[in-house]
Design a protein around this motif. Structure first.
Motif, PDB file in Angstrom:
ATOM      1  N   GLY A  59       0.805  -1.219   0.000  1.00 31.12           N
ATOM      2  CA  GLY A  59       0.000   0.000   0.000  1.00 31.12           C
ATOM      3  C   GLY A  59       0.838   1.270   0.000  1.00 31.12           C
ATOM      4  N   LYS A  60       2.099   1.160  -0.360  1.00 32.52           N
ATOM      5  CA  LYS A  60       3.006   2.312  -0.356  1.00 32.52           C
ATOM      6  C   LYS A  60       3.218   2.907  -1.747  1.00 32.52           C
ATOM      7  CE  LYS A  60       5.528   0.648   3.645  1.00 32.52           C
ATOM      8  NZ  LYS A  60       6.831   0.188   4.151  1.00 32.52           N
ATOM      9  N   PHE A  61       2.554   2.335  -2.733  1.00 31.30           N
ATOM     10  CA  PHE A  61       2.666   2.817  -4.103  1.00 31.30           C
ATOM     11  C   PHE A  61       1.318   2.554  -4.763  1.00 31.30           C
ATOM     12  CE2 PHE A  61       4.305   3.136  -8.423  1.00 31.30           C
ATOM     13  CZ  PHE A  61       5.339   4.044  -8.283  1.00 31.30           C
ATOM     14  N   PRO A  62       0.842   3.455  -5.610  1.00 33.08           N
ATOM     15  CA  PRO A  62      -0.470   3.243  -6.247  1.00 33.08           C
ATOM     16  C   PRO A  62      -0.511   1.940  -7.028  1.00 33.08           C
ATOM     17  CG  PRO A  62       0.367   5.437  -6.727  1.00 33.08           C
ATOM     18  CD  PRO A  62       1.468   4.697  -6.050  1.00 33.08           C
ATOM     19  N   ARG A  63      -1.644   1.257  -6.933  1.00 33.12           N
ATOM     20  CA  ARG A  63      -1.812  -0.006  -7.658  1.00 33.12           C
ATOM     21  C   ARG A  63      -1.941   0.266  -9.151  1.00 33.12           C
ATOM     22  NH1 ARG A  63      -2.041  -4.517  -5.123  1.00 33.12           N
ATOM     23  NH2 ARG A  63      -2.714  -4.665  -2.987  1.00 33.12           N
ATOM     24  N   ALA A  64      -1.485  -0.690  -9.926  1.00 26.98           N
ATOM     25  CA  ALA A  64      -1.629  -0.604 -11.380  1.00 26.98           C
ATOM     26  C   ALA A  64      -3.114  -0.686 -11.729  1.00 26.98           C
ATOM     27  CB  ALA A  64      -0.858  -1.732 -12.053  1.00 26.98           C
ATOM     28  N   LYS A  65      -3.501   0.026 -12.743  1.00 26.53           N
ATOM     29  CA  LYS A  65      -4.899   0.062 -13.176  1.00 26.53           C
ATOM     30  C   LYS A  65      -4.971  -0.279 -14.644  1.00 26.53           C
ATOM     31  CE  LYS A  65      -5.958   3.738 -10.015  1.00 26.53           C
ATOM     32  NZ  LYS A  65      -6.681   4.917  -9.754  1.00 26.53           N
TER      33      LYS A  65
END
Length: 69
Positions: A42-48
């Motif tokens: 949760g320390k980097f935005p998830r890929a979308k």
């Protein structure tokens, strides 16, 4: 108090920029496995899914979301 209507001023929204993984690696200096570990923590935005933003079906990271984190 005056009877003047209150107007709200909205801050301009940052322009969206979806980066593909290779671009994320280049900009951050992180390797693929480290990026995915940060996403899992949760320390980097998830890929979308970026079908709407990029020309071919793919995934990417929303740079605007990264800046807010």
């Amino acid at each position: 108090m005056s009877n003047q209507p209150v107007t709200s001023v909205e801050a301009p929204q940052p322009q969206r920029h979806i980066m593909r993984r290779d671009e994320v690696e280049q900009k951050t200096g992180f390797k693929r496995a480290h990026i995915y570990n940060l996403m899992k923590e949760g320390k980097f935005p998830r890929a979308k899914r970026a079908d709407l933003y990029l020309s071919a079906p793919s995934t990417g990271v929303d740079l605007g979301e990264r800046r807010q984190a």
